[in-house]
Design an enzyme around this catalytic site. Structure first.
Site, PDB file in Angstrom:
ATOM      1  N   GLU A   1      21.920  45.626  18.185  1.00  0.00           N
ATOM      2  CA  GLU A   1      21.838  47.100  18.301  1.00  0.00           C
ATOM      3  C   GLU A   1      21.196  47.589  19.598  1.00  0.00           C
ATOM      4  O   GLU A   1      21.641  48.585  20.189  1.00  0.00           O
ATOM      5  CB  GLU A   1      21.106  47.691  17.090  1.00  0.00           C
TER       6      GLU A   1
ATOM      7  N   ASP B   1      22.323  53.644   8.127  1.00  0.00           N
ATOM      8  CA  ASP B   1      22.764  53.625   9.528  1.00  0.00           C
ATOM      9  C   ASP B   1      24.231  53.935   9.842  1.00  0.00           C
ATOM     10  O   ASP B   1      24.572  55.000  10.367  1.00  0.00           O
ATOM     11  CB  ASP B   1      22.348  52.299  10.193  1.00  0.00           C
TER      12      ASP B   1
ATOM     13  N   ARG C   1      33.949  43.198   9.608  1.00  0.00           N
ATOM     14  CA  ARG C   1      34.117  41.973  10.406  1.00  0.00           C
ATOM     15  C   ARG C   1      35.562  41.470  10.384  1.00  0.00           C
ATOM     16  O   ARG C   1      36.107  41.102  11.422  1.00  0.00           O
ATOM     17  CB  ARG C   1      33.185  40.865   9.889  1.00  0.00           C
TER      18      ARG C   1
ATOM     19  N   GLU D   1      31.072  44.279   4.519  1.00  0.00           N
ATOM     20  CA  GLU D   1      31.047  43.232   5.554  1.00  0.00           C
ATOM     21  C   GLU D   1      32.454  42.712   5.830  1.00  0.00           C
ATOM     22  O   GLU D   1      32.817  42.426   6.968  1.00  0.00           O
ATOM     23  CB  GLU D   1      30.146  42.062   5.125  1.00  0.00           C
TER      24      GLU D   1
HETATM   25  C1  DMJ Z   1      26.401  44.008  11.979  1.00  0.00           C
HETATM   26  O1  DMJ Z   1      27.103  43.349  10.993  1.00  0.00           O
HETATM   27  C2  DMJ Z   1      26.828  45.436  12.073  1.00  0.00           C
HETATM   28  O2  DMJ Z   1      26.380  45.959  13.277  1.00  0.00           O
HETATM   29  C3  DMJ Z   1      26.299  46.273  10.958  1.00  0.00           C
HETATM   30  O3  DMJ Z   1      26.634  47.626  11.088  1.00  0.00           O
HETATM   31  C4  DMJ Z   1      24.812  46.151  10.884  1.00  0.00           C
HETATM   32  N1  DMJ Z   1      24.354  44.811  10.943  1.00  0.00           N
HETATM   33  C5  DMJ Z   1      24.950  43.823  11.748  1.00  0.00           C
HETATM   34  C6  DMJ Z   1      24.263  43.481  13.046  1.00  0.00           C
HETATM   35  O4  DMJ Z   1      22.930  43.615  13.077  1.00  0.00           O
END
Ligand code: DMJ
Length: 670
Positions: free
Chosen positions: A551, A416, A288, A284
């Site tokens: 998404e 994912d 971010r 994260e």
């Molecule tokens: C975000 O922090 C990013 O897109 C991550 O890859 C998956 N989850 C969240 C948003 O849903």
């Protein structure tokens, strides 16, 4: 008199010492006294300057200590010029080159230098050549504290670095605009309806930002219903300003420059990750923080962002000290201790360790420091060489042994963005990272063969696998990015899978839209199932939440850009209206507890990715194709745009140090 007054005769070791009441000293005595006083003075001063712990608050020497601090801060540069900085491989910059952020950025020095150059040219009748720029990788300690933004770096209205956009910029083209992102989102004369939609999304961003600023400034996220900081977010209660860092590039792109500047200044002055004494997610923090900061650096050229990205990435590096090089999930920047999530046992998560590649590679390129690339190349090597059950990658892997955990595979949670980054590593490298594309196509062929299912009514979805068998007829909201991913894969390389990719892209995006359309709020649930009569609907209560996730909107945006099918814009606008109706509250935007209620309850969290991703993708959906064109930019998994290497001049790769020419003895002989 003498008999009455005390004589004060003193003795040292039984020998009488002459009284100080004597009117004068002998010469030898004078020398002795002076040297004792001098010695005492030197010891006292030395203690002050070299033992800072003497600074106790009640010390009478506070003012002297302040002077000490100032001198210490100024360092030896008071007396001698600073040495040339060394890069990671121990090389010094070539003498004569300008160091960015010093002479190169100070307008007065630049002006002086230009005047001097003009004078030399005039006097000598010769042309002085421009010296090349040389970025020196900052050390972690030197990157603390505010740094000056480059002159004019954040003054411009947002908007494309392409020729077409130059004429239409509302502020007109600027002389130095090639150095930063300056396109407009919509050309003048655009359809007023589209303009209205774009403006609506921009106002949503202002509402989200202004309330965060009002109630939670500097904290990580906002609780928009209770109007206070959200202290139990993924980044905890520490003051990391996650919403600021995540939201900054969206502000910049929307032309919200006052807000951008406030955020930028907060980052410069207050973002000190090494002071955080709690566990942070390596993943994260990378997507971010490092991602957000690098995007801002690419867009503006402001080196403060690059320095901060280095500071954050360096704080994560201890997590990679494992026998395989695969990182642990969590790191405490203050203690440097890393560990795994309790629920994952000894394992790291595929989607986490596999979603660092873009940020770390780009950071190496802009700083010239290879360490970050080495870390993610090592991860790639392990994952490329390991045995893959059915060409797919299980969600758990032990970084001590390099062995897979349970054989659960998913394109949703836990899997994912690992797959997303295989494709995007290839894209952002301008096609150079061929290994990534091969790994992507091989895995996606397997995923489509084994995970892609079609419901009785014809809705395509990606199910979850365990030991090669479908275990759940369920798709996560998180997997809804896949429509956009397959479309990008289809249009960027013509291979045997291209057609299938685009077909699947349309179908998956349609299914995700159905999950929205079949709810009362017209917002999609966290997960939706296909069993019996149930199609694209959540069943369990924890699946019915909507967390302001991006998404589905991300796929609408990519699909719109690549196919120009109107329905994707229409679906995006439905989303905007639903967000306004159900998620907007006085204090910002909240997630929902149950999307199947007419008047759903809010979860009281404004996620930082709502500003970074959801609103950005919706804004881009209504922008011109020339605004962040997809053949020049790649979005990291948090929607932070990275320039494509070799295609986008804003890539800002640090020049490699030029090796000094070996002396040519023949030519140098006199
Ligand atoms: C975000 O922090 C990013 O897109 C991550 O890859 C998956 N989850 C969240 C948003 O849903």
């Amino acid at each position: 008199m003498t008999g009455i007054l005390p004589t004060y005769q003193r003795f040292v070791n039984g020998v009488p010492v002459p009284s100080i009441s004597r009117r004068s000293f002998r010469l030898r005595e004078k020398y002795l006294i002076v040297s004792v006083l001098l010695t005492f003075g030197i010891v006292w001063l030395g203690a002050l300057f070299y033992l800072p712990e003497f600074k106790s608050s009640n010390s009478v020497n506070d003012s002297v200590y302040n002077v000490y601090k100032r001198i210490q801060k100024a360092g030896p540069e008071l007396l001698m010029p600073p040495p040339l900085a060394q890069n990671d491989v121990g090389e010094f910059p070539v003498v004569g080159m300008v160091r960015h952020g010093e002479e190169g950025d100070d307008p007065h020095v630049v002006e002086d230098r230009n005047r001097l150059r003009a004078k030399i040219e005039e006097d000598m009748g010769m042309k002085v050549l421009e010296r090349p720029q040389f970025d020196v990788a900052p050390s972690v300690s030197s990157s603390r504290g505010p740094s000056k933004p480059p002159v004019d770096a954040i003054e411009e209205p947002a908007a494309g670095n392409n020729a077409a956009s130059k004429d239409v910029s509302p502020a007109g083209p600027k002389a130095d605009s090639s150095d930063k992102f300056v396109a407009v989102a919509l050309a003048p004369g655009a359809d007023p309806e589209i303009k209205h939609k774009l403006e609506t999304v921009k106002k949503m961003m202002m509402h989200a930002w202004n309330n965060y600023k009002l109630y939670a400034w500097g904290k990580n996220e906002l609780k928009p219903m209770s109007k206070r900081a959200h202290l139990s977010s993924v980044f905890g209660a520490g003051e990391l300003g996650a919403t600021i860092v995540d939201g900054l590039d969206t502000l910049y792109l929307m032309g919200l420059h006052d807000e951008f500047r406030e955020g930028r200044d907060w980052v410069a002055e207050h973002l000190h990750i090494n002071e955080i004494d709690s566990d942070l997610s390596v993943f994260e923090t990378t997507i971010r923080f490092v991602g957000g900061l690098l995007s801002c650096y690419a867009l503006t050229g402001d080196t403060m962002f690059k320095d901060k990205a280095v500071e954050v990435a360096d704080a994560l590096l201890p997590a990679f000290d494992t026998p395989t090089g695969l990182p642990f999930a969590l790191i405490n920047p203050s203690t440097k201790a890393s560990r795994q999530y309790h629920w994952a046992g000894p394992n790291s998560i595929l989607s986490e360790l596999g979603t660092l590649h873009l940020e770390f590679t780009y950071l190496s390129d802009v700083t010239g420091r290879d360490i970050y690339r080495q870390k993610v190349n090592r991860i790639r090597e392990v994952l490329n060489n390991i045995d893959k059950p059915g060409d797919l990658y299980p969600n758990f892997i032990n970084p001590r042994t390099g062995q897979w955990g349970q054989r659960h595979m998913s394109l949703g949670a836990l899997g994912d963005s690992f797959y997303e980054y295989l494709l995007k590593a290839w894209l952002v490298s301008g096609g150079a990272d061929e290994q990534a594309r091969i790994m992507f196509d091989t895995a996606m062929q397997a995923a489509l063969d084994k995970m892609l299912r079609v419901s009785p009514s014809g809705l395509a979805y990606l199910a979850e696998l365990k030991y090669g068998r479908i275990i759940e007829e369920k798709m996560d909201h998180l997997s809804c990015f896949a429509g956009g991913m397959f479309a990008l894969a289809s249009t960027t390389l013509d291979n045997s899978l291209s057609e299938r990719y685009m077909d699947v892209a349309h179908k998956l995006t349609n299914t995700c839209h159905e999950s929205y359309a079949r709810s009362d709020t017209k917002l999609g649930p966290e997960a939706f199932r296909f069993s019996g009569a149930v199609e694209a609907r959540a069943q369990k209560s924890n699946e019915k939440v909507y967390l302001l996730r991006p998404e589905t909107f991300e796929s609408y945006f990519i699909m719109w850009r690549l196919t120009k099918q109107q329905r994707y814009r229409d679906w995006g606008w439905e989303g905007v209206q639903a967000l306004e109706k159900h998620c907007r509250v006085e204090g910002g935007y909240t997630g929902l507890v149950n999307v199947y209620h007419q008047n759903p309850q809010g979860d009281d969290v404004q996620q930082s990715f709502f500003l970074a991703e959801t609103l950005k993708y919706l804004y881009l959906l209504f922008s011109d194709d020339s605004f962040l064109p997809l053949d020049e930019w790649v979005f990291n998994t948090e929607a932070h745009p990275f320039p494509i290497k070799g295609k986008n001049p804003l890539y800002r790769e640090a020049p490699k140090p030029v090796p000094l020419e070996p002396a040519n003895d023949e030519n140098n002989r006199i």
